[in-house]
Structure formats: structure tokens, C-alpha cells
Design an enzyme around this catalytic site. Structure first.
Site, mmCIF file in Angstrom:
data_model
loop_
_atom_site.group_PDB
_atom_site.id
_atom_site.type_symbol
_atom_site.label_atom_id
_atom_site.label_comp_id
_atom_site.label_asym_id
_atom_site.label_seq_id
_atom_site.Cartn_x
_atom_site.Cartn_y
_atom_site.Cartn_z
ATOM 1 N N LYS A 18 104.733 -120.689 -1.854
ATOM 2 C CA LYS A 18 105.388 -121.609 -2.791
ATOM 3 C C LYS A 18 105.695 -122.886 -2.026
ATOM 4 C CE LYS A 18 106.951 -121.715 -7.063
ATOM 5 N NZ LYS A 18 106.481 -121.029 -8.296
ATOM 6 N N ASP A 59 104.580 -125.941 -11.114
ATOM 7 C CA ASP A 59 105.831 -125.216 -11.393
ATOM 8 C C ASP A 59 106.740 -126.265 -12.026
ATOM 9 O OD1 ASP A 59 107.344 -122.528 -10.849
ATOM 10 O OD2 ASP A 59 108.757 -124.017 -10.142
#
Ligand code: NDP
Length: 447
Positions: free
Chosen positions: A126, A166
Site C-alpha cells: 500500500k 484508493d
């Protein structure tokens, strides 16, 4: 809690007491593994937990960029490459002022188990920045993305690490990031997913997280002999995940009642229909406006400034789709008091540990995000496959593959939960199923 887990958690807390989101995510996963760890000493012998809770690599870098007046700003950029046991690192980029290492470590850690559950060969990672795209011009966002990728490009690649979107990173940002990667590398690589259809993207990728969560909830309801037909549903957020959750709910005959943003919530007792949703798509994706506009446009809706949707009206199902820790214990009690029997998470870790305790005590259906929102990354995996074979599948083909993946995640989570003595507990089942595959690969690959 098993002794081995307690020791690993104690060490983590002593080393990084300030990383509260990461500690929360680690404790949730590790405490689900008691039965697996008790059954087989191989995990402790190989120090699997100690290795799983530390990212393989963290990259931290400066992102200097100039606004439209020529003033220079400096943000922090991150990529957390958490675990590559079963495939290249894969996971989104988040641009939001709240971004810090703890949040990205929690998201990267969750991603490892989620990606394992999809059945596709993807490791977990991430990244992102504390940059806030809100209120910035397209030119400023492009300047920022160019600078961010100017550093990140050397750490990623189709067989190394493949980021996606995201919060705050949608189609526009992926376009700028991909363009800059290509200029830096002089190579048209499948290095980002969520790309535009004209340049390597997959049909259904924008829809995948919201559709996938709705398919997962459909499977959960079916275990009780129920369907979405006529169900009253609360959805939070009004971004990518929330928009396509509402779209799929409408298609399945449910009545979506709410959407929200960081300023407040709208409740529409008549339900959000296709026409009203089209207004939200335009408001959020083109005009980048606030959800309060919905209540001005449609008199059937009421706007609640500063509120989240939970407990504002009676509802059968809740689908949190905004951000982490957006349902606390009181919100969970309010939901249940208002008739909610199913919570299916579109966002990552939207329920606090105390809220999860409330769901468990009330024995309602509860799906953790790592299972129910895995459709997004699964379809990113399908985008990588299409890029690799240089073919594009039709909308129907991708949607069917997504639907099948969500069915198998549901089945695997249920079976693992039953095998380890907690039937019906999707949280334990998802953590166990995700863990066993990654741990087996780590052991096989040595250290
Ligand atoms: P978007 O940026 O498209 O939308 C986020 C929405 O949540 C916006 O409405 C935003 O409101 C709201 N929101 C964000 N932060 C907060 C906050 N602190 N408090 C209240 N509301 C907030 O993001 P996505 O829809 O892509 O992501 C939503 C969630 O789903 C995240 O948890 C993400 O990690 C998760 N997720 C996303 C996937 C994807 O494919 N996109 C895949 C799997 C999970 P505002 O505009 O006011 O900020």
C-alpha cells in the site's frame, strides 16, 4: 489469546506504540489465528508471525510540487511493500491529509490477507501521500502526481509492485501517474491498475469493489434464505466504492437510503434510484461537489450535517464504504436497535474492535472488508492478466469472473471458520484462509 500471539503483539506494542491503526489491524488478524497456531507448531518454529508483521520494505520519500501561483509545497510519499510470498506487491495508493505510516502499514497488512483470499497470485502493499487533492486544480494534481512518480517509478514494475487507486486516487490520478511512469521508464508496462479503457484498463474495474461487496452480502443473506429484494440499506461514503454499491443495490431490488462524505449524510426515505444516482456520479466525479447538494436537488432527502448514517433511520443492512473506524460501538448498537442484521464492509477496517464485539454478541451477519471488498483488487488482478495476454475481456466476462471470485471467497471463509471451530464467523474464516496460504509460501521459500 494464544501465548505466541500475545508475545508478538507485546513486542509490536513496545516497538511502535504510536502506530494505533496498524496495531488494531495486527491484533484483529493475529487473535483470529489461535486455533491454527495451536494445531501446528510449524508457524512458531519458522517465526512466521514475527516476519508477517514487519513489512519487507518501506520506501519514504519527499514529493515537492508547485501550485498554480508558483509556490512550492513538500509532501511525504510512501510505499509499504509488505509481503511478496505469493506474488508481486499489489495494493492501492491513498492521497489524503490523514495519511501516515501507521495507516499505510495497516492497509498493507490487510492487503496481504485480502489478496491471498482472491485466489490470484498477488502479494500485499500500500502507498500514498498526505497530499489533499480536494480544492486543487487539475494542473496542481498533475504536478503532484508527476513528482510522486518521479521517485516511485524506480521501486515498482509489473513483476515487482503494481499499485492501484484508493481514497483520493481515481481515474484522473492513475492517468497522470501512468504517463509519468512511462516517460521515466520508456516502457509501456502493466504497472498500475485502474487504467482507462483506451490504454490498458479493464471493464468493470471501477465498479468492482462496490459490486463485489454487494455480491458478498448477497451470499451472506442467502445463507439465511434471504435476498436483497426490498431490503433497506445504509451506505456511507459517496466515492468510488459507495457509488457502485448503490448501483448494484438498485439492480438487485434493494432500497439504498443513504450516502455521505466527510461533511455529513443524506437520508432519502424514498430510496436512491438510478436518476438520483446519476446526479451523484456527476456531482462527485465531474463537479467534485459535496453530498449536501443532493438534499437541495431532491426534496425527498434530508441532510444531516456532521453525521454518519448509522442509526439515522431503520435499515436491514449496513455497507460502510468511506473510511477506517467509521462505526464505533455506539453506532453498532444504534444499527442493531434499528433492525440491522447484516454488516458488509466496503471500506477497509470501518468497524472498531468494540463495534465488532457488538455485532458478535448480537449474532448478526458480519463480513470484514478483507473478504467483502476484495473484488476491487481481484479485478485489478484480472486487469494484469488481460495486459499480460494483450487481450480485453467483455464486460460480462469480467463481471462473471468477479462474481465467481466473490462466491469462492465467501465459501472459503465459511469453510475455514467451520474447520477451526467458529462456524459462521467470517472474520476468523477470512483471516485463517488468507494466512494459511501466505504462511505456506513463506515456509516453502525459506528465509
Ligand atoms: P474515494 O476517495 O472515491 O471516496 C471516499 C469517500 O469516503 C468520500 O465520499 C469521502 O468523503 C469519504 N471519506 C473519506 N475519508 C473520510 C473521513 N475521514 N470521514 C468521513 N468520510 C470520509 O475512495 P474509495 O471509494 O475508493 O474508498 C473508500 C474506502 O474503500 C476506503 O476505505 C478504501 O480503502 C476502500 N477500498 C477501496 C477500493 C477501491 O477499489 N477503490 C478497494 C478496496 C477498499 P470526502 O470526499 O468528503 O473526503
Amino acid at each position: 489469546m494464544n501465548k505466541y500471539v500475545a508475545k508478538v503483539m507485546e513486542d509490536l506494542r513496545a516497538k511502535q506504540p504510536w502506530e494505533k491503526e496498524f496495531l488494531q489491524a495486527a491484533e484483529e488478524v493475529l487473535s483470529s489465528l489461535t486455533a491454527v497456531l495451536d494445531a501446528d507448531p510449524v508457524y512458531e518454529k519458522n517465526k512466521i508471525l514475527e516476519r508477517m508483521v514487519v513489512p519487507e520494505r518501506v520506501i519514504l520519500f519527499q514529493v515537492p510540487w508547485a501550485d498554480d501561483k508558483g509556490e512550492i509545497h513538500v509532501n511525504q510519499g510512501y510505499r509499504v511493500q509488505f509481503n511478496s510470498a505469493i506474488g508481486p506487491y499489489k495494493g492501492g495508493l491513498r492521497f489524503h491529509p490523514s495519511v501516515n505510516l501507521s495507516i499505510l502499514k495497516f492497509l498493507g497488512f490487510e492487503q496481504v490477507f485480502k489478496n491471498s483470499l482472491t485466489t490470484l497470485p498477488m502479494g500485499g502493499g500500500k502507498g500514498g501521500s498526505n497530499f489533499d487533492p480536494k480544492g486543487k486544480t487539475d494542473n496542481e494534481v498533475r504536478n503532484f502526481c508527476n513528482s510522486f512518480m518521479r521517485e516511485l517509478y524506480r521501486h515498482i514494475g509489473p513483476n515487482t509492485d503494481v499499485p492501484a487507486g484508493d481514497i483520493g486516487v481515481g481515474g484522473r490520478e492513475i492517468g497522470y501517474l501512468f504517463g509519468q511512469y512511462k516517460r521515466c521508464r520508456n516502457s509501456y508496462d502493466s504497472v498500475l491498475t485502474g487504467k482507462g479503457l483506451e490504454w490498458g484498463g479493464s471493464l468493470i474495474r471501477p465498479e468492482a469493489t462496490g459490486y463485489g461487496n454487494t455480491y458478498f452480502a448477497q451470499e451472506m443473506l442467502a445463507t439465511k434464505g434471504q435476498s436483497f429484494e426490498g431490503k433497506r440499506v445504509l451506505v456511507s461514503g459517496s466515492g468510488n466504492v459507495a457509488q457502485y454499491t448503490v448501483e448494484k443495490l438498485i439492480q438487485l431490488g434493494a432500497k439504498p437510503l443513504s450516502m455521505s462524505d466527510s461533511n455529513g449524510t443524506i437520508i432519502d426515505e424514498d430510496g436512491i434510484d438510478e436518476e438520483k444516482l446519476a446526479f451523484v456520479f456527476d456531482l462527485k466525479n465531474n463537479k467534485r461537489g459535496r453530498i449536501s447538494e443532493y438534499a437541495k436537488k431532491f426534496p425527498t432527502a434530508k441532510y444531516y450535517e456532521g453525521k454518519r448514517p448509522w442509526g439515522l433511520t431503520k435499515a436491514d443492512v449496513a455497507m460502510p464504504s468511506a473510511t477506517q473506524n467509521e462505526i464505533d460501538a455506539q453506532n453498532a448498537k444504534d444499527l442493531i436497535a434499528n433492525g440491522c442484521t447484516c454488516v458488509s464492509e466496503g471500506a477497509n477496517m470501518p468497524s472498531t474492535p468494540e463495534a465488532i464485539e457488538v455485532y458478535k454478541a448480537a449474532k448478526i451477519l458480519y463480513a470484514p472488508g478483507k473478504a467483502s471488498n476484495a473484488g476491487g483488487v481481484a479485478t485489478s488482478g484480472l486487469e494484469m492478466s488481460q495486459n499480460a495476454i494483450r487481450l480485453s475481456w467483455t464486460r460480462e466476462e469480467v463481471d462473471e469472473k468477479l462474481h465467481n471470485i466473490m462466491r469462492s471467497i465467501h465459501k472459503n471463509a465459511l469453510e475455514a471458520a467451520a474447520e477451526y471451530g467458529t462456524p459462521g464467523d467470517y472474520m476468523n474464516g477470512a483471516n485463517i484462509a488468507g494466512f494459511k496460504k501466505v504462511a505456506a509460501a513463506m515456509i516453502a521459500q525459506g528465509f
